[in-house]
Design a protein around this motif. Structure first.
Motif, mmCIF file in Angstrom:
data_model
loop_
_atom_site.group_PDB
_atom_site.id
_atom_site.type_symbol
_atom_site.label_atom_id
_atom_site.label_comp_id
_atom_site.label_asym_id
_atom_site.label_seq_id
_atom_site.Cartn_x
_atom_site.Cartn_y
_atom_site.Cartn_z
ATOM 1 N N TYR A 27 0.795 -1.142 -0.158
ATOM 2 C CA TYR A 27 0.126 0.049 -0.006
ATOM 3 C C TYR A 27 0.803 1.278 0.090
ATOM 4 C CZ TYR A 27 -3.069 -3.831 1.397
ATOM 5 O OH TYR A 27 -3.859 -4.817 1.419
ATOM 6 N N THR A 28 2.221 1.265 -0.580
ATOM 7 C CA THR A 28 2.886 2.506 -0.800
ATOM 8 C C THR A 28 2.363 3.428 -1.723
ATOM 9 O OG1 THR A 28 5.086 1.429 0.049
ATOM 10 C CG2 THR A 28 4.933 3.131 -1.714
ATOM 11 N N GLU A 29 2.135 4.462 -1.406
ATOM 12 C CA GLU A 29 1.479 5.634 -2.328
ATOM 13 C C GLU A 29 2.726 6.021 -3.094
ATOM 14 O OE1 GLU A 29 -1.072 8.096 -0.576
ATOM 15 O OE2 GLU A 29 -2.129 6.579 0.440
ATOM 16 N N PRO A 30 2.232 6.768 -4.154
ATOM 17 C CA PRO A 30 3.113 7.371 -5.306
ATOM 18 C C PRO A 30 4.127 8.313 -4.531
ATOM 19 C CG PRO A 30 1.018 7.583 -6.195
ATOM 20 C CD PRO A 30 0.697 6.891 -4.948
ATOM 21 N N ASP A 31 3.785 9.126 -3.619
ATOM 22 C CA ASP A 31 4.786 10.024 -3.224
ATOM 23 C C ASP A 31 6.137 9.435 -2.238
ATOM 24 O OD1 ASP A 31 3.531 12.111 -4.227
ATOM 25 O OD2 ASP A 31 2.721 12.851 -2.290
ATOM 26 N N SER A 32 5.583 8.500 -1.552
ATOM 27 C CA SER A 32 6.595 7.583 -0.787
ATOM 28 C C SER A 32 7.650 6.782 -1.748
ATOM 29 C CB SER A 32 5.803 6.492 0.040
ATOM 30 O OG SER A 32 6.657 5.922 0.803
ATOM 31 N N TYR A 33 6.931 6.085 -2.777
ATOM 32 C CA TYR A 33 7.754 5.300 -3.909
ATOM 33 C C TYR A 33 8.476 6.221 -4.347
ATOM 34 C CZ TYR A 33 8.624 2.217 -7.832
ATOM 35 O OH TYR A 33 9.537 1.452 -8.548
ATOM 36 N N LEU A 34 8.249 7.255 -4.763
ATOM 37 C CA LEU A 34 9.043 8.344 -5.767
ATOM 38 C C LEU A 34 10.250 9.088 -4.723
ATOM 39 C CD1 LEU A 34 6.353 10.241 -7.828
ATOM 40 C CD2 LEU A 34 8.107 8.542 -8.552
ATOM 41 N N LEU A 48 -5.214 8.843 -21.270
ATOM 42 C CA LEU A 48 -4.045 8.124 -21.043
ATOM 43 C C LEU A 48 -3.666 8.158 -19.604
ATOM 44 C CD1 LEU A 48 -1.670 6.790 -22.672
ATOM 45 C CD2 LEU A 48 -0.392 9.119 -22.728
ATOM 46 N N HIS A 49 -3.907 8.937 -18.812
ATOM 47 C CA HIS A 49 -3.556 9.196 -17.487
ATOM 48 C C HIS A 49 -4.754 8.826 -16.703
ATOM 49 C CE1 HIS A 49 0.615 10.326 -17.068
ATOM 50 N NE2 HIS A 49 0.595 11.378 -17.544
ATOM 51 N N ASP A 50 -4.455 8.257 -15.426
ATOM 52 C CA ASP A 50 -5.486 7.966 -14.504
ATOM 53 C C ASP A 50 -6.352 9.073 -14.321
ATOM 54 O OD1 ASP A 50 -4.819 5.323 -14.371
ATOM 55 O OD2 ASP A 50 -3.343 5.814 -12.673
ATOM 56 N N PRO A 51 -7.711 9.251 -13.930
ATOM 57 C CA PRO A 51 -8.200 10.491 -13.368
ATOM 58 C C PRO A 51 -7.721 10.834 -11.956
ATOM 59 C CG PRO A 51 -9.729 8.603 -14.217
ATOM 60 C CD PRO A 51 -8.567 7.810 -14.378
ATOM 61 N N GLU A 52 -7.628 11.852 -11.589
ATOM 62 C CA GLU A 52 -7.028 12.244 -10.100
ATOM 63 C C GLU A 52 -7.703 11.643 -9.197
ATOM 64 O OE1 GLU A 52 -4.441 13.982 -9.643
ATOM 65 O OE2 GLU A 52 -4.025 14.696 -11.497
ATOM 66 N N ARG A 53 -7.146 10.899 -8.094
ATOM 67 C CA ARG A 53 -7.759 10.327 -6.882
ATOM 68 C C ARG A 53 -6.923 10.239 -5.931
ATOM 69 N NH1 ARG A 53 -8.421 4.310 -7.250
ATOM 70 N NH2 ARG A 53 -8.361 4.534 -4.958
ATOM 71 N N THR A 54 -7.332 9.918 -4.819
ATOM 72 C CA THR A 54 -6.522 9.889 -3.454
ATOM 73 C C THR A 54 -6.720 8.466 -3.026
ATOM 74 O OG1 THR A 54 -8.385 10.793 -2.090
ATOM 75 C CG2 THR A 54 -6.750 12.404 -2.943
ATOM 76 N N PHE A 55 -6.078 8.218 -2.269
ATOM 77 C CA PHE A 55 -6.111 6.578 -1.510
ATOM 78 C C PHE A 55 -6.334 6.824 0.121
ATOM 79 C CE2 PHE A 55 -3.082 6.310 -5.156
ATOM 80 C CZ PHE A 55 -3.676 5.523 -5.792
ATOM 81 N N ASP A 56 -7.271 5.724 0.321
ATOM 82 C CA ASP A 56 -7.659 5.940 1.880
ATOM 83 C C ASP A 56 -6.946 4.781 2.262
ATOM 84 O OD1 ASP A 56 -8.835 6.449 4.363
ATOM 85 O OD2 ASP A 56 -10.859 5.507 3.734
ATOM 86 N N VAL A 57 -5.782 5.043 2.992
ATOM 87 C CA VAL A 57 -4.870 4.021 3.416
ATOM 88 C C VAL A 57 -4.692 4.172 5.007
ATOM 89 C CG1 VAL A 57 -2.489 2.912 3.264
ATOM 90 C CG2 VAL A 57 -3.740 3.606 1.213
ATOM 91 N N PRO A 58 -4.946 3.355 5.851
ATOM 92 C CA PRO A 58 -4.510 3.488 7.186
ATOM 93 C C PRO A 58 -3.252 3.487 7.489
ATOM 94 C CG PRO A 58 -6.127 1.580 6.949
ATOM 95 C CD PRO A 58 -5.800 2.051 5.515
ATOM 96 N N ARG A 59 -2.927 4.337 8.473
ATOM 97 C CA ARG A 59 -1.367 4.392 9.000
ATOM 98 C C ARG A 59 -0.321 4.800 7.692
ATOM 99 N NH1 ARG A 59 0.437 -0.038 10.424
ATOM 100 N NH2 ARG A 59 1.851 0.746 11.716
ATOM 101 N N GLN A 60 -1.155 5.547 6.687
ATOM 102 C CA GLN A 60 -0.139 5.935 5.457
ATOM 103 C C GLN A 60 1.310 6.455 5.912
ATOM 104 O OE1 GLN A 60 1.674 5.792 2.154
ATOM 105 N NE2 GLN A 60 -0.344 4.913 2.491
ATOM 106 N N SER A 61 1.007 7.526 7.204
ATOM 107 C CA SER A 61 2.486 7.933 7.686
ATOM 108 C C SER A 61 3.467 7.123 8.071
ATOM 109 C CB SER A 61 2.145 9.052 8.657
ATOM 110 O OG SER A 61 1.574 8.339 9.748
ATOM 111 N N SER A 62 3.070 5.921 8.633
ATOM 112 C CA SER A 62 3.717 4.846 9.159
ATOM 113 C C SER A 62 4.290 4.222 8.107
ATOM 114 C CB SER A 62 2.867 3.921 9.981
ATOM 115 O OG SER A 62 3.651 2.803 10.375
#
Length: 378
Positions: free
Chosen positions: A219-226, A341-355
Protein backbone atom coordinates in the motif's frame (compact mmCIF):
# COMPACT_ATOMS: atom_id res chain seq x y z
CA UNK A 1 15.31 9.57 -31.57
CA UNK A 2 15.08 6.20 -29.87
CA UNK A 3 15.09 2.80 -31.56
CA UNK A 4 11.92 0.75 -31.08
CA UNK A 5 12.24 -3.04 -31.23
CA UNK A 6 9.26 -5.27 -31.90
CA UNK A 7 8.31 -8.34 -33.93
CA UNK A 8 5.03 -10.24 -34.11
CA UNK A 9 6.90 -13.33 -32.91
CA UNK A 10 6.96 -11.75 -29.44
CA UNK A 11 3.28 -12.69 -29.25
CA UNK A 12 4.22 -16.37 -29.49
CA UNK A 13 5.39 -16.28 -25.87
CA UNK A 14 1.99 -17.42 -24.64
CA UNK A 15 1.22 -19.68 -21.66
CA UNK A 16 -2.46 -20.02 -22.54
CA UNK A 17 -5.67 -17.96 -22.48
CA UNK A 18 -6.10 -17.98 -18.70
CA UNK A 19 -2.50 -17.08 -17.84
CA UNK A 20 -1.90 -13.49 -16.69
CA UNK A 21 1.37 -13.06 -18.64
CA UNK A 22 -0.54 -12.66 -21.88
CA UNK A 23 0.71 -11.30 -25.20
CA UNK A 24 -2.63 -9.49 -25.44
CA UNK A 25 -0.91 -6.85 -23.29
CA UNK A 26 1.52 -6.03 -26.11
CA UNK A 27 -1.10 -6.48 -28.83
CA UNK A 28 -3.40 -4.00 -27.12
CA UNK A 29 -0.61 -1.49 -26.49
CA UNK A 30 0.64 -1.68 -30.06
CA UNK A 31 -2.90 -1.04 -31.28
CA UNK A 32 -3.19 1.96 -28.98
CA UNK A 33 0.13 3.38 -30.19
CA UNK A 34 -0.96 2.92 -33.80
CA UNK A 35 -4.27 4.65 -33.07
CA UNK A 36 -2.34 7.54 -31.54
CA UNK A 37 -0.06 7.82 -34.58
CA UNK A 38 3.06 7.21 -32.49
CA UNK A 39 6.36 7.37 -34.42
CA UNK A 40 7.32 3.74 -33.85
CA UNK A 41 9.22 2.67 -37.00
CA UNK A 42 9.78 -0.74 -35.40
CA UNK A 43 12.99 -2.65 -35.99
CA UNK A 44 12.56 -6.45 -36.11
CA UNK A 45 15.45 -8.19 -34.32
CA UNK A 46 16.54 -11.74 -34.97
CA UNK A 47 15.93 -14.70 -32.67
CA UNK A 48 18.72 -15.40 -30.19
CA UNK A 49 20.73 -18.50 -30.95
CA UNK A 50 21.08 -21.43 -28.61
CA UNK A 51 24.69 -20.46 -28.00
CA UNK A 52 23.67 -16.93 -27.00
CA UNK A 53 21.16 -18.27 -24.47
CA UNK A 54 23.81 -20.65 -23.12
CA UNK A 55 26.03 -17.72 -22.12
CA UNK A 56 23.67 -17.33 -19.16
CA UNK A 57 21.74 -20.60 -18.84
CA UNK A 58 22.97 -24.13 -18.12
CA UNK A 59 22.99 -26.89 -20.72
CA UNK A 60 20.61 -29.21 -18.86
CA UNK A 61 18.07 -26.43 -18.40
CA UNK A 62 18.14 -25.45 -22.07
CA UNK A 63 17.72 -29.11 -23.02
CA UNK A 64 14.61 -29.32 -20.80
CA UNK A 65 13.09 -26.21 -22.39
CA UNK A 66 13.78 -27.61 -25.85
CA UNK A 67 12.23 -30.95 -24.86
CA UNK A 68 9.13 -29.17 -23.51
CA UNK A 69 8.64 -27.31 -26.78
CA UNK A 70 6.39 -29.99 -28.22
CA UNK A 71 3.92 -29.00 -25.50
CA UNK A 72 4.60 -32.08 -23.37
CA UNK A 73 6.42 -31.80 -20.04
CA UNK A 74 9.70 -33.76 -20.12
CA UNK A 75 10.84 -35.92 -17.17
CA UNK A 76 11.90 -33.89 -14.12
CA UNK A 77 10.50 -30.72 -15.70
CA UNK A 78 9.53 -29.27 -12.32
CA UNK A 79 13.08 -29.50 -11.03
CA UNK A 80 13.85 -26.90 -13.69
CA UNK A 81 10.84 -24.69 -12.93
CA UNK A 82 8.79 -25.97 -15.88
CA UNK A 83 5.28 -27.44 -15.96
CA UNK A 84 4.16 -25.30 -13.02
CA UNK A 85 1.23 -22.93 -12.59
CA UNK A 86 3.54 -20.00 -13.30
CA UNK A 87 5.45 -21.61 -16.17
CA UNK A 88 3.27 -24.18 -17.95
CA UNK A 89 4.88 -25.69 -21.02
CA UNK A 90 3.60 -24.80 -24.48
CA UNK A 91 4.47 -25.63 -28.07
CA UNK A 92 7.53 -23.81 -29.41
CA UNK A 93 8.41 -22.54 -25.93
CA UNK A 94 12.14 -22.50 -26.67
CA UNK A 95 11.78 -20.53 -29.91
CA UNK A 96 9.31 -18.08 -28.37
CA UNK A 97 11.58 -17.42 -25.40
CA UNK A 98 14.62 -17.06 -27.66
CA UNK A 99 12.65 -14.53 -29.70
CA UNK A 100 12.34 -12.26 -26.68
CA UNK A 101 16.00 -12.78 -25.77
CA UNK A 102 16.96 -11.84 -29.31
CA UNK A 103 15.19 -8.50 -29.05
CA UNK A 104 16.85 -7.46 -25.80
CA UNK A 105 20.23 -8.72 -26.99
CA UNK A 106 19.84 -6.77 -30.24
CA UNK A 107 19.14 -3.63 -28.24
CA UNK A 108 22.26 -4.16 -26.15
CA UNK A 109 24.38 -4.63 -29.27
CA UNK A 110 23.00 -1.49 -30.88
CA UNK A 111 24.03 0.49 -27.82
CA UNK A 112 27.35 -1.30 -27.35
CA UNK A 113 28.32 -0.77 -30.99
CA UNK A 114 27.36 2.91 -30.87
CA UNK A 115 24.51 2.49 -33.36
CA UNK A 116 21.84 3.67 -30.90
CA UNK A 117 21.63 5.53 -27.61
CA UNK A 118 18.07 4.93 -26.43
CA UNK A 119 16.42 1.61 -27.20
CA UNK A 120 12.95 0.45 -26.23
CA UNK A 121 12.63 -3.33 -26.48
CA UNK A 122 8.86 -3.81 -26.57
CA UNK A 123 8.93 -7.20 -24.92
CA UNK A 124 11.11 -9.21 -22.58
CA UNK A 125 11.95 -8.11 -19.07
CA UNK A 126 11.96 -11.75 -17.90
CA UNK A 127 13.83 -10.96 -14.70
CA UNK A 128 12.92 -14.04 -12.63
CA UNK A 129 14.63 -16.69 -14.79
CA UNK A 130 17.70 -18.25 -13.14
CA UNK A 131 20.68 -20.05 -14.61
CA UNK A 132 19.10 -23.50 -14.34
CA UNK A 133 15.47 -22.74 -13.51
CA UNK A 134 12.46 -20.97 -14.98
CA UNK A 135 10.43 -18.94 -12.51
CA UNK A 136 7.64 -16.39 -12.26
CA UNK A 137 6.43 -16.48 -15.90
CA UNK A 138 10.07 -16.26 -17.09
CA UNK A 139 11.82 -18.99 -19.11
CA UNK A 140 15.07 -17.41 -20.35
CA UNK A 141 16.51 -14.27 -18.77
CA UNK A 142 16.76 -11.87 -21.72
CA UNK A 143 18.00 -9.08 -19.47
CA UNK A 144 20.96 -11.08 -18.23
CA UNK A 145 21.89 -12.23 -21.74
CA UNK A 146 21.91 -8.57 -22.81
CA UNK A 147 23.91 -7.48 -19.76
CA UNK A 148 26.41 -10.26 -20.41
CA UNK A 149 26.89 -9.00 -23.99
CA UNK A 150 27.48 -5.45 -22.76
CA UNK A 151 29.99 -6.70 -20.20
CA UNK A 152 31.84 -8.59 -22.95
CA UNK A 153 32.44 -5.20 -24.53
CA UNK A 154 33.91 -3.91 -21.28
CA UNK A 155 30.93 -1.71 -20.43
CA UNK A 156 29.77 -1.05 -16.88
CA UNK A 157 26.05 -1.75 -16.62
CA UNK A 158 23.55 -0.37 -14.12
CA UNK A 159 20.34 -2.39 -14.01
CA UNK A 160 17.30 -0.57 -12.58
CA UNK A 161 14.16 -2.63 -11.97
CA UNK A 162 10.83 -0.93 -11.18
CA UNK A 163 8.66 -4.03 -11.56
CA UNK A 164 6.63 -4.65 -8.40
CA UNK A 165 8.41 -8.00 -7.97
CA UNK A 166 12.06 -8.29 -6.99
CA UNK A 167 14.40 -8.75 -9.95
CA UNK A 168 15.89 -11.86 -8.37
CA UNK A 169 17.13 -13.66 -11.46
CA UNK A 170 19.12 -10.70 -12.78
CA UNK A 171 20.56 -9.97 -9.34
CA UNK A 172 21.68 -13.54 -8.73
CA UNK A 173 23.15 -14.00 -12.21
CA UNK A 174 25.38 -10.95 -11.76
CA UNK A 175 25.82 -10.58 -8.01
CA UNK A 176 29.54 -11.39 -8.07
CA UNK A 177 30.40 -8.90 -10.84
CA UNK A 178 31.51 -5.42 -9.68
CA UNK A 179 30.87 -4.19 -13.22
CA UNK A 180 27.13 -4.69 -12.83
CA UNK A 181 25.07 -2.63 -10.40
CA UNK A 182 21.56 -3.97 -9.78
CA UNK A 183 18.94 -1.74 -8.14
CA UNK A 184 15.47 -3.13 -7.52
CA UNK A 185 12.50 -1.25 -6.05
CA UNK A 186 9.72 -3.70 -5.30
CA UNK A 187 7.03 -4.72 -2.86
CA UNK A 188 8.66 -6.45 0.08
CA UNK A 189 9.35 -10.15 -0.33
CA UNK A 190 7.69 -10.66 3.04
CA UNK A 191 4.40 -10.03 1.26
CA UNK A 192 4.98 -10.92 -2.38
CA UNK A 193 6.66 -13.36 -4.77
CA UNK A 194 9.52 -14.23 -5.05
CA UNK A 195 10.10 -13.65 -1.33
CA UNK A 196 13.56 -12.14 -1.84
CA UNK A 197 15.04 -8.68 -2.34
CA UNK A 198 15.79 -7.75 1.27
CA UNK A 199 18.14 -4.85 2.02
CA UNK A 200 20.76 -7.29 3.30
CA UNK A 201 21.19 -8.78 -0.20
CA UNK A 202 24.11 -6.71 -1.48
CA UNK A 203 26.05 -9.06 -3.75
CA UNK A 204 28.78 -11.63 -3.33
CA UNK A 205 32.57 -11.76 -3.55
CA UNK A 206 33.95 -9.04 -5.79
CA UNK A 207 30.40 -7.90 -6.45
CA UNK A 208 29.61 -7.25 -2.80
CA UNK A 209 28.12 -3.77 -2.52
CA UNK A 210 26.80 -3.73 -6.10
CA UNK A 211 23.30 -5.10 -5.43
CA UNK A 212 20.81 -2.68 -3.87
CA UNK A 213 17.30 -3.64 -2.85
CA UNK A 214 14.51 -1.32 -1.72
CA UNK A 215 11.66 -3.52 -0.46
CA UNK A 216 8.60 -1.30 -0.04
CA UNK A 217 5.64 -1.82 2.24
CA UNK A 218 2.28 -2.95 0.82
CA UNK A 219 0.00 0.00 0.00
CA UNK A 220 2.90 2.34 -0.70
CA UNK A 221 1.51 5.47 -2.38
CA UNK A 222 3.19 7.38 -5.23
CA UNK A 223 4.87 10.08 -3.13
CA UNK A 224 6.52 7.53 -0.88
CA UNK A 225 7.66 5.39 -3.82
CA UNK A 226 9.13 8.36 -5.64
CA UNK A 227 10.84 9.49 -2.44
CA UNK A 228 12.54 6.09 -2.15
CA UNK A 229 13.51 6.16 -5.84
CA UNK A 230 15.09 9.59 -5.50
CA UNK A 231 16.84 8.69 -2.27
CA UNK A 232 18.55 5.61 -3.72
CA UNK A 233 18.78 5.50 -7.51
CA UNK A 234 20.53 8.81 -8.36
CA UNK A 235 22.97 8.33 -5.48
CA UNK A 236 23.86 4.80 -6.58
CA UNK A 237 24.32 5.85 -10.21
CA UNK A 238 26.45 8.81 -9.20
CA UNK A 239 28.77 6.46 -7.35
CA UNK A 240 28.81 3.67 -9.95
CA UNK A 241 29.05 5.83 -13.12
CA UNK A 242 27.71 3.26 -15.58
CA UNK A 243 28.34 3.20 -19.30
CA UNK A 244 24.80 1.88 -19.92
CA UNK A 245 21.56 1.72 -17.94
CA UNK A 246 19.28 -1.28 -18.51
CA UNK A 247 15.77 -0.74 -17.11
CA UNK A 248 13.01 -3.28 -16.54
CA UNK A 249 9.79 -1.26 -16.79
CA UNK A 250 7.14 -3.56 -15.37
CA UNK A 251 3.72 -1.94 -14.96
CA UNK A 252 2.48 -4.03 -12.03
CA UNK A 253 3.14 -1.56 -9.22
CA UNK A 254 -0.02 0.26 -10.34
CA UNK A 255 -2.94 0.41 -7.89
CA UNK A 256 -5.18 -1.57 -10.30
CA UNK A 257 -2.85 -4.53 -10.68
CA UNK A 258 -4.45 -7.74 -9.39
CA UNK A 259 -1.21 -9.49 -8.39
CA UNK A 260 0.36 -6.94 -6.03
CA UNK A 261 -0.35 -4.23 -3.50
CA UNK A 262 1.54 -1.03 -4.38
CA UNK A 263 -0.47 2.03 -5.35
CA UNK A 264 1.34 3.79 -8.18
CA UNK A 265 -0.60 5.84 -10.71
CA UNK A 266 0.14 6.51 -14.37
CA UNK A 267 1.30 9.95 -13.25
CA UNK A 268 3.91 8.27 -11.03
CA UNK A 269 5.04 6.10 -13.92
CA UNK A 270 5.34 9.21 -16.07
CA UNK A 271 7.74 10.63 -13.49
CA UNK A 272 9.73 7.37 -13.22
CA UNK A 273 10.18 7.00 -16.97
CA UNK A 274 11.29 10.61 -17.39
CA UNK A 275 13.71 10.24 -14.49
CA UNK A 276 15.25 7.15 -16.11
CA UNK A 277 15.89 9.15 -19.27
CA UNK A 278 17.35 12.04 -17.31
CA UNK A 279 19.54 9.76 -15.20
CA UNK A 280 20.84 8.07 -18.34
CA UNK A 281 21.73 11.51 -19.70
CA UNK A 282 23.42 12.47 -16.42
CA UNK A 283 25.40 9.28 -15.83
CA UNK A 284 25.61 7.16 -19.01
CA UNK A 285 25.80 9.65 -21.88
CA UNK A 286 22.16 8.93 -22.59
CA UNK A 287 22.64 5.19 -23.14
CA UNK A 288 19.46 3.46 -21.98
CA UNK A 289 17.89 0.10 -22.84
CA UNK A 290 14.31 -0.36 -21.61
CA UNK A 291 12.29 -3.56 -21.63
CA UNK A 292 8.77 -4.43 -20.56
CA UNK A 293 7.96 -6.86 -17.73
CA UNK A 294 4.99 -7.45 -15.46
CA UNK A 295 1.58 -5.81 -15.54
CA UNK A 296 -1.67 -7.76 -15.48
CA UNK A 297 -4.65 -5.41 -15.78
CA UNK A 298 -5.09 -4.81 -19.50
CA UNK A 299 -6.60 -1.32 -19.40
CA UNK A 300 -3.83 -0.19 -17.09
CA UNK A 301 -0.80 -1.90 -18.61
CA UNK A 302 -1.66 -0.76 -22.14
CA UNK A 303 -1.78 2.86 -21.00
CA UNK A 304 1.45 2.62 -18.96
CA UNK A 305 3.42 1.01 -21.77
CA UNK A 306 2.00 3.44 -24.32
CA UNK A 307 3.14 6.17 -21.96
CA UNK A 308 6.61 4.58 -21.80
CA UNK A 309 6.84 4.40 -25.59
CA UNK A 310 5.70 7.97 -26.11
CA UNK A 311 8.13 9.32 -23.51
CA UNK A 312 11.11 7.33 -24.78
CA UNK A 313 10.33 8.05 -28.44
CA UNK A 314 9.47 11.69 -27.86
CA UNK A 315 5.83 11.52 -28.96
CA UNK A 316 2.99 13.77 -27.89
CA UNK A 317 0.91 12.64 -24.92
CA UNK A 318 -2.80 12.79 -25.73
CA UNK A 319 -5.43 13.88 -23.24
CA UNK A 320 -7.99 11.34 -24.43
CA UNK A 321 -7.74 8.00 -26.21
CA UNK A 322 -9.24 7.50 -29.70
CA UNK A 323 -12.87 6.41 -29.65
CA UNK A 324 -12.40 3.72 -32.28
CA UNK A 325 -9.61 2.12 -30.26
CA UNK A 326 -11.72 2.13 -27.10
CA UNK A 327 -14.79 0.74 -28.85
CA UNK A 328 -12.75 -2.04 -30.47
CA UNK A 329 -11.16 -3.19 -27.22
CA UNK A 330 -14.21 -2.68 -25.03
CA UNK A 331 -16.08 -5.05 -27.34
CA UNK A 332 -13.23 -7.57 -27.31
CA UNK A 333 -12.72 -7.47 -23.53
CA UNK A 334 -16.36 -6.89 -22.61
CA UNK A 335 -15.21 -4.20 -20.20
CA UNK A 336 -15.07 -0.42 -20.16
CA UNK A 337 -11.72 1.33 -20.63
CA UNK A 338 -10.32 4.48 -19.09
CA UNK A 339 -10.91 7.22 -21.69
CA UNK A 340 -7.67 9.08 -20.91
CA UNK A 341 -4.01 8.08 -21.08
CA UNK A 342 -3.49 9.16 -17.48
CA UNK A 343 -5.57 7.99 -14.54
CA UNK A 344 -8.30 10.33 -13.32
CA UNK A 345 -7.10 12.23 -10.27
CA UNK A 346 -7.68 10.25 -7.11
CA UNK A 347 -6.60 9.85 -3.51
CA UNK A 348 -6.09 6.68 -1.49
CA UNK A 349 -7.65 5.98 1.87
CA UNK A 350 -4.85 3.90 3.42
CA UNK A 351 -4.75 3.49 7.20
CA UNK A 352 -1.45 4.44 8.85
CA UNK A 353 -0.03 5.90 5.64
CA UNK A 354 2.41 8.06 7.60
CA UNK A 355 3.80 4.90 9.19
CA UNK A 356 4.25 3.33 5.74
CA UNK A 357 6.07 6.43 4.52
CA UNK A 358 8.38 6.38 7.54
CA UNK A 359 9.08 2.68 7.04
CA UNK A 360 9.90 3.18 3.36
CA UNK A 361 12.22 6.09 4.07
CA UNK A 362 14.06 4.01 6.64
CA UNK A 363 14.27 1.12 4.15
CA UNK A 364 15.81 3.34 1.49
CA UNK A 365 18.32 4.64 4.04
CA UNK A 366 19.17 1.09 5.10
CA UNK A 367 19.68 0.04 1.47
CA UNK A 368 22.40 2.67 1.09
CA UNK A 369 23.88 1.94 4.52
CA UNK A 370 24.26 -1.72 3.59
CA UNK A 371 26.49 -0.95 0.60
CA UNK A 372 28.25 2.24 1.65
CA UNK A 373 31.11 0.51 3.47
CA UNK A 374 31.92 -1.50 0.32
CA UNK A 375 31.92 1.32 -2.19
CA UNK A 376 35.39 2.62 -1.39
CA UNK A 377 36.76 -0.57 -2.93
CA UNK A 378 35.25 0.23 -6.33
Amino acid sequence: MATFLFHDRYLDYHFGPQHPFSPVRQEMTMDLLAALGAPLNPVAPSVATREEVRRVHGEQFVEKVEAASDGTPPPEARAFGLDTGDVPVFENMDAAARGLVGGTLHGARLIGDGDATRVLQFGGGLHHAHRARASGFCVYNDLSVAIHALREQGLRVAYVDVDVHHGDGVQHLHDDDPGVLTVSLHETGRALFPGTGHVEEIGKGAGRGFSLNVPLAPYTEPDSYLDAFEHVVPHALQHFQPDVIVAQCGADAHFNDPLADLLLTTQAYDTIFRRLLALADDHAEGRLLCTLGGGYQLDTVSRIWALLALIVLGGELPDTLPNDYRERWEARLDASLTPTLHDPERTFDVPRQSSIETQNRRTSEQALEQVASHWHYA
